[in-house]
Design a protein around this motif. Structure first.
Motif, PDB file in Angstrom:
ATOM      1  N   GLU A  43       0.533  -0.849   0.026  1.00  0.00           N
ATOM      2  CA  GLU A  43       0.272  -0.394   0.067  1.00  0.00           C
ATOM      3  C   GLU A  43       1.099   0.836  -0.141  1.00  0.00           C
ATOM      4  O   GLU A  43       1.688   1.302   0.196  1.00  0.00           O
ATOM      5  N   PRO A  44       0.599   2.488  -0.786  1.00  0.00           N
ATOM      6  CA  PRO A  44       0.772   3.634  -0.846  1.00  0.00           C
ATOM      7  C   PRO A  44       0.985   4.238   0.399  1.00  0.00           C
ATOM      8  O   PRO A  44      -0.194   4.063   1.370  1.00  0.00           O
ATOM      9  N   LYS A  45       1.187   5.270   0.869  1.00  0.00           N
ATOM     10  CA  LYS A  45       1.893   6.053   1.779  1.00  0.00           C
ATOM     11  C   LYS A  45       0.249   7.174   1.696  1.00  0.00           C
ATOM     12  O   LYS A  45      -0.323   7.154   0.651  1.00  0.00           O
ATOM     13  N   ARG A 105       0.000  -0.155   9.014  1.00  0.00           N
ATOM     14  CA  ARG A 105       0.347   0.751   8.417  1.00  0.00           C
ATOM     15  C   ARG A 105       1.485   1.411   8.453  1.00  0.00           C
ATOM     16  O   ARG A 105       2.407   1.630   7.667  1.00  0.00           O
ATOM     17  N   HIS A 115       5.592   1.631   6.805  1.00  0.00           N
ATOM     18  CA  HIS A 115       6.457   2.631   6.268  1.00  0.00           C
ATOM     19  C   HIS A 115       7.376   2.549   6.868  1.00  0.00           C
ATOM     20  O   HIS A 115       8.364   3.288   6.001  1.00  0.00           O
ATOM     21  N   GLU A 116       7.372   2.928   8.111  1.00  0.00           N
ATOM     22  CA  GLU A 116       8.421   3.338   8.990  1.00  0.00           C
ATOM     23  C   GLU A 116       9.503   2.387   8.349  1.00  0.00           C
ATOM     24  O   GLU A 116      10.960   2.951   8.429  1.00  0.00           O
ATOM     25  N   LEU A 160      10.253   0.172   5.428  1.00  0.00           N
ATOM     26  CA  LEU A 160      10.205   0.567   4.112  1.00  0.00           C
ATOM     27  C   LEU A 160      11.734   1.434   3.733  1.00  0.00           C
ATOM     28  O   LEU A 160      11.795   1.631   3.376  1.00  0.00           O
ATOM     29  N   ASP A 161      10.673   2.744   4.443  1.00  0.00           N
ATOM     30  CA  ASP A 161      11.861   3.540   4.430  1.00  0.00           C
ATOM     31  C   ASP A 161      13.216   3.331   4.763  1.00  0.00           C
ATOM     32  O   ASP A 161      13.962   4.057   3.918  1.00  0.00           O
ATOM     33  N   ARG A 166       9.845   0.479  -5.476  1.00  0.00           N
ATOM     34  CA  ARG A 166       8.432   1.164  -5.138  1.00  0.00           C
ATOM     35  C   ARG A 166       7.400   1.140  -6.141  1.00  0.00           C
ATOM     36  O   ARG A 166       5.946   1.151  -6.217  1.00  0.00           O
TER      37      ARG A 166
END
Length: 515
Positions: A103-105, A116, A120-121, A123-124, A280
């Motif tokens: 899922e994208p941000k 979620r 993302h934490e 992944l970044d 991405r």
């Protein structure tokens, strides 16, 4: 969540009757010649993937009965439960949420807000590390040490997207506990220019940790002095990684099954190869297919249609295997990846209540790239006694400029599908091709990160559909455990020769291997 078992539904009985009445004698050649709209009705464009199902042994009536089966077994409700974060992996009491990794941000958090944010934490942070390593010219070789989902996915994708990879690094994948594999890789490396990625969720996987320990011993014996710089871990066991000497770790979660983990930190070698933007794009392609599966109407939901076709072939036609022929050399590891995805997921013999099934589940999945497969096993597909549905994967645009190659490749793919369908009569028998052998034809406009992500997710959801129809748990894998437990008992016996309490065959082989 209670599901209706497929063989206890009215649709199952209706399909059995339909098979006896029309299905077993269905001829796709007659259907194509007699229905000008068949190709349109049985082909569709999904995100990044076009699929032609018109050469299969189905018609509108068959698809409708299969859709009835999906409805009566609660497939779409099961899908919705997965996307809502329900613990559909019932034997391990876990959710199944690899879709969150794609899922994208900006997707509303809802009940999965914390998950979620964690995704993302991580992944970044992982992609920042990948970019730093990608830019470091002192590192010329990256060695991924893992097994199963920690090897097959990253290896397959890294090879498939080689056209987009940095030319400044070589990528190696070591999975087998057989020391010949690791030794063969190490022979060409220098410690000061090598980065090792140790991929094990628990940091206890025997094969992976055996290879990791040997890699570190080699590193230090060859003059390597900074384990923390040259080793990183993809694991949740930070303490064990630290004891190993690793300070850089990236974790993932118990709701990520191994065969669905390439989208997580396990995908670090992919990210180093194709960069953060490329990774991405891979996620975005998969997310587009997730949304298609989640929202498309049933009659135009490609994963649903394919999963139901698999049930039709396995349980009514009795086809026990399916072959995959990617007509692109970069997809050469794709069939191996699909073997784990499908056979580990759906190779089950009991339902969700632990009761034995009265019908077959996962087919044997196998294949090789075309045109190699044509000169190996296509003989059996065309003229053998077993009917094996075949899946072609073709890519319209080449990623090279060599003249004449791509047209020949595509011509071969089209011709083989046509030959399987049409066949050829020969009174002498030896040159007789029976024809009416089913195939599905997938077309990607190009093989890039987005289209590959969509293709992988398509197969993931297709496996989900057939597993849901069968009423099995597609997300555990207890079948791998017994042999691993017994290996722990046998290993010391190879040193001692103790054969007590072994069956005669195992004892005899033990003695032979010690001789």
């Amino acid at each position: 969540m209670k599901q209706n078992r497929c063989d206890q539904t009215p649709a199952w009985k209706a399909l059995a009757d339909h098979y006896l009445d029309k299905g077993r004698s269905f001829d796709a050649r007659d259907a194509l010649s007699g229905d000008a709209g068949r190709f349109t009705a049985l082909s569709q464009q999904a995100p990044h993937v076009f699929a032609d199902l018109s050469k299969n042994l189905i018609d509108g009536a068959t698809e409708q009965l299969l859709q009835d089966l999906a409805s009566q077994t609660g497939v779409l409700a099961h899908r919705d439960a997965m996307f809502a974060g329900a613990k559909i992996n019932s034997t391990e009491d876990r959710a199944v949420m690899h879709f969150l990794l794609r899922e994208p941000k900006g997707v509303p958090g809802g009940t999965l807000r914390a998950e979620r944010a964690a995704v993302h934490e991580t992944l970044d942070r992982m992609l920042a590390y990948a970019e730093a390593e990608r830019a470091d010219d002192a590192i010329t070789d990256v060695v991924n040490i893992g097994i199963g989902g920690s090897d097959l996915g990253p290896q397959m994708v890294t090879i498939a997207l080689d056209a987009f990879a940095t030319p400044k690094k070589r990528f190696h994948f070591v999975s087998n506990v057989d020391g010949h594999e690791l030794a063969g890789v190490l022979r060409h490396l220098k410690p000061q220019s090598t980065l090792f990625l140790i991929a094990s969720k628990t940091f206890t996987t025997i094969e992976t940790m055996t290879n990791a320990q040997s890699a570190r011993q080699w590193f230090e014996s060859q003059g390597g002095t900074d384990v923390a710089r040259h080793f990183a871990a993809l694991t949740t066991n930070v303490e064990a990684a630290s004891k190993f000497g690793i300070s850089t770790t990236f974790g993932f979660w118990d709701w990520v099954g191994g065969r669905y983990s390439l989208w997580s930190a396990i995908g670090l070698p992919i990210a180093i190869a194709i960069g953060a933007d490329g990774f991405r794009e891979l996620l975005a392609g998969a997310h587009a297919m997730d949304e298609h599966f989640r929202t498309a109407p049933p009659e135009q939901n490609l994963p649903l249609r394919l999963g139901l076709l698999d049930v039709w072939y396995r349980n009514f036609h009795g086809f026990t295997s399916r072959s995959v022929a990617p007509y692109h050399s970069a997809l050469r590891r794709f069939p191996a990846y699909l073997q784990q995805l499908e056979m580990e997921s759906n190779g089950k013999r009991v339902d969700l209540d632990g009761k034995a099934l009265a019908f077959g589940t996962s087919p044997v999945v196998w294949g090789e790239p075309g045109t190699n497969g044509q000169h190996a096993y296509f003989q059996m597909l065309h003229q053998g006694t077993d009917v094996v549905p075949l899946e072609f994967i073709a890519v319209r645009d080449a990623a090279h400029d060599l003249q004449g190659h791509h047209a020949k490749l595509l011509a071969n793919a089209l011709a083989q599908a046509q030959a399987l369908l049409q066949g050829k009569a020969d009174a002498g028998g030896h040159r007789h091709f029976p024809g009416n052998r089913p195939s599905t034809f997938f077309v990607l406009d190009r093989l890039d990160a987005a289209s590959l992500g969509a293709l992988i997710a398509l197969y993931e959801h297709r496996v989900f559909v057939s597993g849901a129809v069968w009423g099995i748990n597609s997300f555990d894998q207890w079948g791998v455990e017994l042999g691993k437990v017994l290996a722990k008992d046998i290993e010391p016996r190879l040193a001692s020769g103790d054969a007590s309490n072994l069956d005669a065959s195992t004892a005899g082989l033990l003695a032979r291997l010690r001789a």
